[in-house]
Scaffold this motif. Sequence first.
Motif, PDB file in Angstrom:
ATOM      1  N   PHE A 258     -15.712  13.081  18.342  1.00  0.00           N
ATOM      2  CA  PHE A 258     -15.179  11.761  18.666  1.00  0.00           C
ATOM      3  C   PHE A 258     -13.654  11.811  18.555  1.00  0.00           C
ATOM      4  CE2 PHE A 258     -15.479   6.948  17.735  1.00  0.00           C
ATOM      5  CZ  PHE A 258     -15.569   6.662  19.087  1.00  0.00           C
ATOM      6  N   GLN A 259     -12.976  11.868  19.685  1.00  0.00           N
ATOM      7  CA  GLN A 259     -11.539  12.108  19.707  1.00  0.00           C
ATOM      8  C   GLN A 259     -10.747  10.841  20.018  1.00  0.00           C
ATOM      9  OE1 GLN A 259     -10.854  14.753  18.444  1.00  0.00           O
ATOM     10  NE2 GLN A 259     -11.470  16.610  19.491  1.00  0.00           N
ATOM     11  N   ARG A 260      -9.566  10.734  19.402  1.00  0.00           N
ATOM     12  CA  ARG A 260      -8.607   9.699  19.776  1.00  0.00           C
ATOM     13  C   ARG A 260      -7.335  10.404  20.242  1.00  0.00           C
ATOM     14  NH1 ARG A 260      -7.126   7.142  15.128  1.00  0.00           N
ATOM     15  NH2 ARG A 260      -5.070   8.074  15.154  1.00  0.00           N
TER      16      ARG A 260
ATOM     17  N   LEU B 100     -16.567   7.256  27.279  1.00  0.00           N
ATOM     18  CA  LEU B 100     -15.217   6.764  27.037  1.00  0.00           C
ATOM     19  C   LEU B 100     -15.270   5.379  26.411  1.00  0.00           C
ATOM     20  CD1 LEU B 100     -13.935   7.630  30.611  1.00  0.00           C
ATOM     21  CD2 LEU B 100     -13.548   9.008  28.579  1.00  0.00           C
ATOM     22  N   ALA B 101     -14.273   5.073  25.586  1.00  0.00           N
ATOM     23  CA  ALA B 101     -14.166   3.746  24.980  1.00  0.00           C
ATOM     24  C   ALA B 101     -12.700   3.327  24.957  1.00  0.00           C
ATOM     25  CB  ALA B 101     -14.742   3.746  23.559  1.00  0.00           C
TER      26      ALA B 101
ATOM     27  N   LYS C  92      -1.645  -5.856  25.969  1.00  0.00           N
ATOM     28  CA  LYS C  92      -1.040  -4.648  25.406  1.00  0.00           C
ATOM     29  C   LYS C  92      -2.051  -3.507  25.407  1.00  0.00           C
ATOM     30  CE  LYS C  92       2.049  -7.202  22.290  1.00  0.00           C
ATOM     31  NZ  LYS C  92       2.455  -7.402  20.868  1.00  0.00           N
ATOM     32  N   PRO C  93      -1.590  -2.252  25.618  1.00  0.00           N
ATOM     33  CA  PRO C  93      -2.521  -1.116  25.606  1.00  0.00           C
ATOM     34  C   PRO C  93      -3.151  -0.946  24.225  1.00  0.00           C
ATOM     35  CG  PRO C  93      -0.415  -0.497  26.595  1.00  0.00           C
ATOM     36  CD  PRO C  93      -0.212  -1.843  25.975  1.00  0.00           C
ATOM     37  N   SER C  94      -4.441  -0.705  24.199  1.00  0.00           N
ATOM     38  CA  SER C  94      -5.140  -0.450  22.938  1.00  0.00           C
ATOM     39  C   SER C  94      -4.569   0.794  22.257  1.00  0.00           C
ATOM     40  CB  SER C  94      -6.633  -0.253  23.201  1.00  0.00           C
ATOM     41  OG  SER C  94      -7.296   0.224  22.053  1.00  0.00           O
ATOM     42  N   LYS C  95      -4.494   0.753  20.934  1.00  0.00           N
ATOM     43  CA  LYS C  95      -4.055   1.917  20.169  1.00  0.00           C
ATOM     44  C   LYS C  95      -5.228   2.778  19.718  1.00  0.00           C
ATOM     45  CE  LYS C  95       0.202  -0.185  18.400  1.00  0.00           C
ATOM     46  NZ  LYS C  95       1.004  -0.519  17.189  1.00  0.00           N
ATOM     47  N   ASN C  96      -6.416   2.441  20.217  1.00  0.00           N
ATOM     48  CA  ASN C  96      -7.599   3.163  19.758  1.00  0.00           C
ATOM     49  C   ASN C  96      -8.472   3.632  20.920  1.00  0.00           C
ATOM     50  OD1 ASN C  96      -9.412   4.221  17.867  1.00  0.00           O
ATOM     51  ND2 ASN C  96     -10.604   2.326  17.791  1.00  0.00           N
ATOM     52  N   PRO C  97      -7.887   4.332  21.920  1.00  0.00           N
ATOM     53  CA  PRO C  97      -8.739   4.908  22.974  1.00  0.00           C
ATOM     54  C   PRO C  97      -9.540   6.085  22.414  1.00  0.00           C
ATOM     55  CG  PRO C  97      -6.483   5.663  23.250  1.00  0.00           C
ATOM     56  CD  PRO C  97      -6.459   4.665  22.123  1.00  0.00           C
ATOM     57  N   ARG C  98     -10.776   6.176  22.828  1.00  0.00           N
ATOM     58  CA  ARG C  98     -11.658   7.226  22.288  1.00  0.00           C
ATOM     59  C   ARG C  98     -12.461   7.866  23.415  1.00  0.00           C
ATOM     60  NH1 ARG C  98     -11.716   8.514  16.587  1.00  0.00           N
ATOM     61  NH2 ARG C  98     -10.823   6.733  15.490  1.00  0.00           N
ATOM     62  N   TYR C  99     -12.885   9.092  23.165  1.00  0.00           N
ATOM     63  CA  TYR C  99     -13.840   9.737  24.070  1.00  0.00           C
ATOM     64  C   TYR C  99     -14.562  10.841  23.316  1.00  0.00           C
ATOM     65  CZ  TYR C  99     -11.163  14.068  24.864  1.00  0.00           C
ATOM     66  OH  TYR C  99     -10.533  15.288  24.708  1.00  0.00           O
ATOM     67  N   LEU C 100     -15.724  11.195  23.808  1.00  0.00           N
ATOM     68  CA  LEU C 100     -16.503  12.276  23.201  1.00  0.00           C
ATOM     69  C   LEU C 100     -16.182  13.579  23.920  1.00  0.00           C
ATOM     70  CD1 LEU C 100     -20.014  10.662  22.602  1.00  0.00           C
ATOM     71  CD2 LEU C 100     -18.272  11.209  20.900  1.00  0.00           C
ATOM     72  N   GLU C 101     -15.687  14.545  23.136  1.00  0.00           N
ATOM     73  CA  GLU C 101     -15.348  15.853  23.689  1.00  0.00           C
ATOM     74  C   GLU C 101     -16.421  16.863  23.317  1.00  0.00           C
ATOM     75  OE1 GLU C 101     -11.810  19.254  23.405  1.00  0.00           O
ATOM     76  OE2 GLU C 101     -12.045  17.755  21.832  1.00  0.00           O
ATOM     77  N   THR C 102     -16.989  17.509  24.295  1.00  0.00           N
ATOM     78  CA  THR C 102     -17.940  18.577  24.013  1.00  0.00           C
ATOM     79  C   THR C 102     -17.240  19.677  23.219  1.00  0.00           C
ATOM     80  OG1 THR C 102     -19.097  18.118  26.071  1.00  0.00           O
ATOM     81  CG2 THR C 102     -19.554  20.231  25.013  1.00  0.00           C
TER      82      THR C 102
END
Length: 598
Positions: free
Chosen positions: A123-125, A149-150, A204-214
Amino acid sequence: MAGLHTAVHTGLVFLIKRFYRVEWGENWRKYLSVDIVDGAPGHELKLLDRKIIASYLRVGFDLEGGWRTFKVRQDYIAAEKVQMEDDISASVVVPRKQIANYCSPAYRNDSVKLIRNCEYRLFQRPDDAMIPGYDKQTELNLTRPGSFLANYEPLKGKKLAAVVEDVLTFFKFTEPMARFLKKAYQEQDCFVVSSAHPRLVDGKPSKNPRYLETRPDLVKPVRKYIADMGARLHRKIPAHEPVCHPVNAVLTGRRNNPPEGRIRPLAVYNPIHYQELPELFMDFICSLTGKSPSTTGAGSEGALTKGPFNALRPTADLNNALVSFILTGYSGFSSSAGFIGPNMRVDHDISLLIPEIWARLRIQDREPAFLIEHGYLEPLQDFEHNGRKVLASRLGYRITEHFVHGFLGKIFDNPAAVFSTDILKPETQDLEVFVDGVQNIVETQQRVAQRYLDDGSIDDACPPLQALLHIMPLAVFRAVTYMIPRFAPCSAARRCLPRTGTASGWKSSRSVTLLSGSATFRTWNCSWKGTATWQKPSVCVSTSGCVCSGKVESGAGRCLSGFSGWQPGRRSVAAAQNCGVMRGILQVGRSLRSRQWC
């Protein structure tokens, strides 16, 4: 070369060191040259008529938000890293002698920890992906099918056109992301996300974008295969036997923050700290963390404090962690993220630098005793400020200028500029903020430890943790310095295992079974009856040679040698072994009943 500036002189030496060939002899100068520009020698150095490419590394930001970049040595080659685990792992501690044939013989721990990753995806930011073209790995990952993606802004129509048609920005994206966005722009029939465009929240752009990296080791298994085969060949391990990669260094990460509104400061640590087990586990117990872009606040939080992540009582994890440290003898280092002091923002730059530093240390250089003896680590001392005692010693030891010169000099041309005095000593940035940060830590440790006493979960703690949890709520912590538990075992006694053939040990029907196996050792304990009120410390030496400090004003005490186990159903604390497990014992003005303290 004698007339060159020191920094240039050093860089030239490293350049020659990397590219020098024996056949050059002493005539290395003829292989270096510069172009002639406007009839005069230029300033770009060439080797064998090729331009020398310099590499730079960002380490934090200045007060205006600009990058602090530093040139790395010409002979520096980044370590190849294979991520072994992330948030969720399974681990086991085993006696080293049982897997000695499969491990590196360079490490001599009595026991070692083996870890296996339990996650398929991480789970990457990707904070730096906000800069087009900077985080190449994230841009590649987000273009692959099956992404989760989140907090990314869905782009289509005018929004997507604004990104693609902004030529000056769009050309900075890596080729995979640029092709991905351009294809969606041309087809105009689906939503797409850009690595540089998090979701807009209140404009405003979120400061907590996330995605799952294999996991990278699954995407490119050849990297781990090469590492395993290299270790196998070096250790001469037969093809049919396993190769083990035990943990050989523990460096936890700390997220620190400056004061922000009602959020108190926590940026009191310099880049690298070392703490002995009592101070280290005070931090573990309270799970104190600074404000993060992925959280709504700061304080005692983290996976250890959240039921959805862990339905067990925290004592289960703390017991296993403490026993693991005692059995393995691992040292507790930590690195800073977020901020160092209120003015120096570093994000995760130092966290990424730590593996490069540790990979270049000899095994003896990683030992706290060696680092302290040679001035690479310095202890923080308590001090008075505005009539109040500041318990800075809770922070343990921190790296010094000597450490920076000796070890960062293997990476940077000018290491002293990377970690300057205001970074090594955050209190010089703002003493008031430093004092409040230390007090924030102390108060949180007291508050969290009191909860263990109030809800009864202390009964599930193993003996040394019980002692520590009783001591932590005390407001006069450093006034009774000699009462702090010393968990760090000495020399040959790094076992909290029962004697062969006995039933004694740290196990109870109320807690998880912690240990198995056997070992031979001697222990000592002190049995206290009645109410103990402590005055000036005195010293009592047991027949086994361990030292117990303290003075009983009322009640009775006696020092024994031998072993007293932690038996099921008894509210007692037993000796871990003959190893200086405690600086002393107990707490001020509290009834100790018939507890036994190790």
